[in-house]
Design an enzyme around this catalytic site. Structure first.
Site, PDB file in Angstrom:
ATOM      1  N   ARG A  63      -0.033  -8.001  13.653  1.00 31.80           N
ATOM      2  CA  ARG A  63      -0.616  -7.025  12.711  1.00 31.80           C
ATOM      3  C   ARG A  63      -1.506  -7.735  11.697  1.00 31.80           C
ATOM      4  O   ARG A  63      -2.560  -7.223  11.306  1.00 31.80           O
ATOM      5  CB  ARG A  63       0.509  -6.221  12.029  1.00 31.80           C
ATOM      6  CG  ARG A  63       1.154  -5.233  13.010  1.00 31.80           C
ATOM      7  CD  ARG A  63       2.557  -4.812  12.587  1.00 31.80           C
ATOM      8  NE  ARG A  63       2.590  -4.090  11.338  1.00 31.80           N
ATOM      9  CZ  ARG A  63       3.679  -3.959  10.584  1.00 31.80           C
ATOM     10  NH1 ARG A  63       4.817  -4.513  10.956  1.00 31.80           N
ATOM     11  NH2 ARG A  63       3.615  -3.271   9.477  1.00 31.80           N
ATOM     12  N   ARG A  67      12.506  -5.895   5.310  1.00 33.74           N
ATOM     13  CA  ARG A  67      12.548  -4.587   4.633  1.00 33.74           C
ATOM     14  C   ARG A  67      13.242  -3.503   5.467  1.00 33.74           C
ATOM     15  O   ARG A  67      13.204  -3.506   6.690  1.00 33.74           O
ATOM     16  CB  ARG A  67      11.135  -4.154   4.221  1.00 33.74           C
ATOM     17  CG  ARG A  67      10.196  -3.828   5.355  1.00 33.74           C
ATOM     18  CD  ARG A  67       8.795  -3.513   4.820  1.00 33.74           C
ATOM     19  NE  ARG A  67       7.901  -3.182   5.908  1.00 33.74           N
ATOM     20  CZ  ARG A  67       6.618  -2.880   5.765  1.00 33.74           C
ATOM     21  NH1 ARG A  67       6.052  -2.879   4.573  1.00 33.74           N
ATOM     22  NH2 ARG A  67       5.879  -2.578   6.820  1.00 33.74           N
ATOM     23  N   ARG A  91      11.727  -0.414  10.667  1.00 30.96           N
ATOM     24  CA  ARG A  91      10.631  -0.158  11.599  1.00 30.96           C
ATOM     25  C   ARG A  91      10.708  -1.148  12.757  1.00 30.96           C
ATOM     26  O   ARG A  91      10.890  -2.338  12.541  1.00 30.96           O
ATOM     27  CB  ARG A  91       9.291  -0.314  10.880  1.00 30.96           C
ATOM     28  CG  ARG A  91       8.949   0.885  10.020  1.00 30.96           C
ATOM     29  CD  ARG A  91       7.729   0.650   9.182  1.00 30.96           C
ATOM     30  NE  ARG A  91       6.594   0.101   9.914  1.00 30.96           N
ATOM     31  CZ  ARG A  91       5.373   0.015   9.412  1.00 30.96           C
ATOM     32  NH1 ARG A  91       5.135   0.454   8.186  1.00 30.96           N
ATOM     33  NH2 ARG A  91       4.397  -0.508  10.100  1.00 30.96           N
ATOM     34  N   LYS A 129       0.826  -1.218   0.000  1.00 30.24           N
ATOM     35  CA  LYS A 129       0.000   0.000   0.000  1.00 30.24           C
ATOM     36  C   LYS A 129       0.857   1.263   0.000  1.00 30.24           C
ATOM     37  O   LYS A 129       0.632   2.170  -0.781  1.00 30.24           O
ATOM     38  CB  LYS A 129      -0.912   0.050   1.242  1.00 30.24           C
ATOM     39  CG  LYS A 129      -1.789  -1.157   1.455  1.00 30.24           C
ATOM     40  CD  LYS A 129      -2.686  -0.986   2.673  1.00 30.24           C
ATOM     41  CE  LYS A 129      -1.950  -0.872   3.985  1.00 30.24           C
ATOM     42  NZ  LYS A 129      -1.298  -2.104   4.444  1.00 30.24           N
ATOM     43  N   ARG A 158      -9.226   1.128   9.212  1.00 26.80           N
ATOM     44  CA  ARG A 158      -8.809  -0.219   9.600  1.00 26.80           C
ATOM     45  C   ARG A 158      -9.861  -0.913  10.452  1.00 26.80           C
ATOM     46  O   ARG A 158      -9.670  -2.061  10.824  1.00 26.80           O
ATOM     47  CB  ARG A 158      -7.527  -0.128  10.406  1.00 26.80           C
ATOM     48  CG  ARG A 158      -6.247  -0.409   9.604  1.00 26.80           C
ATOM     49  CD  ARG A 158      -5.115  -0.234  10.573  1.00 26.80           C
ATOM     50  NE  ARG A 158      -3.890  -0.885  10.319  1.00 26.80           N
ATOM     51  CZ  ARG A 158      -2.825  -0.308   9.760  1.00 26.80           C
ATOM     52  NH1 ARG A 158      -2.909   0.886   9.242  1.00 26.80           N
ATOM     53  NH2 ARG A 158      -1.690  -0.952   9.695  1.00 26.80           N
TER      54      ARG A 158
HETATM   55  P1  AMP Z   1       1.215   0.932   9.142  1.00 20.94           P
HETATM   56  O1  AMP Z   1       2.347   1.841   8.872  1.00 20.94           O
HETATM   57  O2  AMP Z   1      -0.013   1.266   8.357  1.00 20.94           O
HETATM   58  O3  AMP Z   1       1.594  -0.520   9.042  1.00 20.94           O
HETATM   59  O4  AMP Z   1       0.807   1.162  10.672  1.00 20.94           O
HETATM   60  C1  AMP Z   1       1.728   0.917  11.728  1.00 20.94           C
HETATM   61  C2  AMP Z   1       0.981   0.827  13.058  1.00 20.94           C
HETATM   62  O5  AMP Z   1       0.324   2.075  13.331  1.00 20.94           O
HETATM   63  C3  AMP Z   1      -0.140  -0.205  13.108  1.00 20.94           C
HETATM   64  O6  AMP Z   1       0.322  -1.522  13.415  1.00 20.94           O
HETATM   65  C4  AMP Z   1      -1.022   0.372  14.216  1.00 20.94           C
HETATM   66  O7  AMP Z   1      -0.461   0.160  15.486  1.00 20.94           O
HETATM   67  C5  AMP Z   1      -0.949   1.872  13.926  1.00 20.94           C
HETATM   68  N1  AMP Z   1      -1.978   2.313  12.962  1.00 20.94           N
HETATM   69  C6  AMP Z   1      -1.771   2.838  11.716  1.00 20.94           C
HETATM   70  N2  AMP Z   1      -2.927   3.163  11.113  1.00 20.94           N
HETATM   71  C7  AMP Z   1      -3.909   2.822  11.991  1.00 20.94           C
HETATM   72  C8  AMP Z   1      -5.317   2.888  11.953  1.00 20.94           C
HETATM   73  N3  AMP Z   1      -5.974   3.364  10.875  1.00 20.94           N
HETATM   74  N4  AMP Z   1      -6.009   2.449  13.037  1.00 20.94           N
HETATM   75  C9  AMP Z   1      -5.385   1.981  14.132  1.00 20.94           C
HETATM   76  N5  AMP Z   1      -4.047   1.868  14.244  1.00 20.94           N
HETATM   77  C10 AMP Z   1      -3.304   2.282  13.181  1.00 20.94           C
END
Ligand code: AMP
Length: 215
Positions: free
Chosen positions: A171, A126, A160, A13, A87
């Site tokens: 996740r 990554r 990360r 994404k 989400r």
């Molecule tokens: P991402 O970079 O999208 O993989 O997000 C990293 C982490 O941020 C996730 O594992 C959640 O802990 C938090 N996070 C990101 N976007 C959301 C969302 N829309 N709702 C809840 N937690 C989020």
């Protein structure tokens, strides 16, 4: 145009959203990036979400929807690519209200379909250039000159903290339990398109482009 890119961690994404931003001038709204920036800056929101993010769990709906609302009134006033948001069902409903209040609506929800077992392998290897953000991978895409970014020449890279095998599995299960169930909400609107997220990056970009250019 307002579109959602949906898919589990590592589906691509962020990569695809960044390409759309660069090639089409669209605005990428990644709640993950916004939250990581808040953690780095040590803001009250950042302090609150740090442990939850490190565990791979979801932060509260109210926090992320507020972050999105601010951006919809700012740089994303003319359209957005929602990357990692919504989400949960509550977030999908909140986004509906946020857009409606601004006389806007969703054009497409693009789901990147992927093989979960392969994703763990993709995500755990990554890393990115700390300077320009170019993405690399321990097994699939190392810099041409070891330790030097191909694009900007920086020698600094970052990973990360939540890209380890255990957190990735949490996740994934959060995605399965809370995010995948929002698809019927968008299917009812007839705006969901599915593409093969395991295909080569350029092929995925091409398919996204053909969906967007159909309008
Ligand atoms: P991402 O970079 O999208 O993989 O997000 C990293 C982490 O941020 C996730 O594992 C959640 O802990 C938090 N996070 C990101 N976007 C959301 C969302 N829309 N709702 C809840 N937690 C989020």
């Amino acid at each position: 145009m307002n579109i959602i890119l949906l898919g589990p961690p590592g589906a691509g994404k962020g990569t695809q959203a960044a390409r759309l931003e660069k090639e089409r001038g669209m605005v990428q709204l990644s709640t993950g990036d916004m939250l990581r920036a808040a953690v780095k800056a040590g803001t009250p929101v950042g302090l609150k979400v740090k442990a939850v993010m490190e565990a791979g769990e979801l932060v509260s709906d109210a926090i992320v929807s507020a972050l999105i609302g601010e951006r919809l009134d700012g740089d994303a006033a003319n359209g957005a690519i929602f990357d990692g948001y919504p989400r949960t069902q509550a977030q999908a409903e909140a986004l509906d209200v946020l857009l409606r209040e601004r006389n806007r609506s969703l054009d497409h929800v693009i789901e990147l379909e992927v093989d979960e077992a392969a994703l763990v392998d993709r995500v755990t290897g990554r890393f990115t250039c700390a300077q320009c953000g170019t993405g690399y991978h321990d097994r699939y895409k190392l810099p041409v000159v070891s330790g030097v970014c191909d694009v900007c020449g920086s020698a600094e890279f970052k990973r990360r903290p939540d890209d380890n095998a255990e957190t990735v599995r949490t996740r994934m299960s959060e995605y399965r339990a809370k995010t995948a169930p929002i698809l019927p909400f968008y299917e009812a609107l007839g705006i969901v398109q599915r593409i093969d997220g395991m295909a080569a990056m350029d092929k995925v970009s091409g398919e996204i482009a053909s969906i967007l250019d159909r309008d």
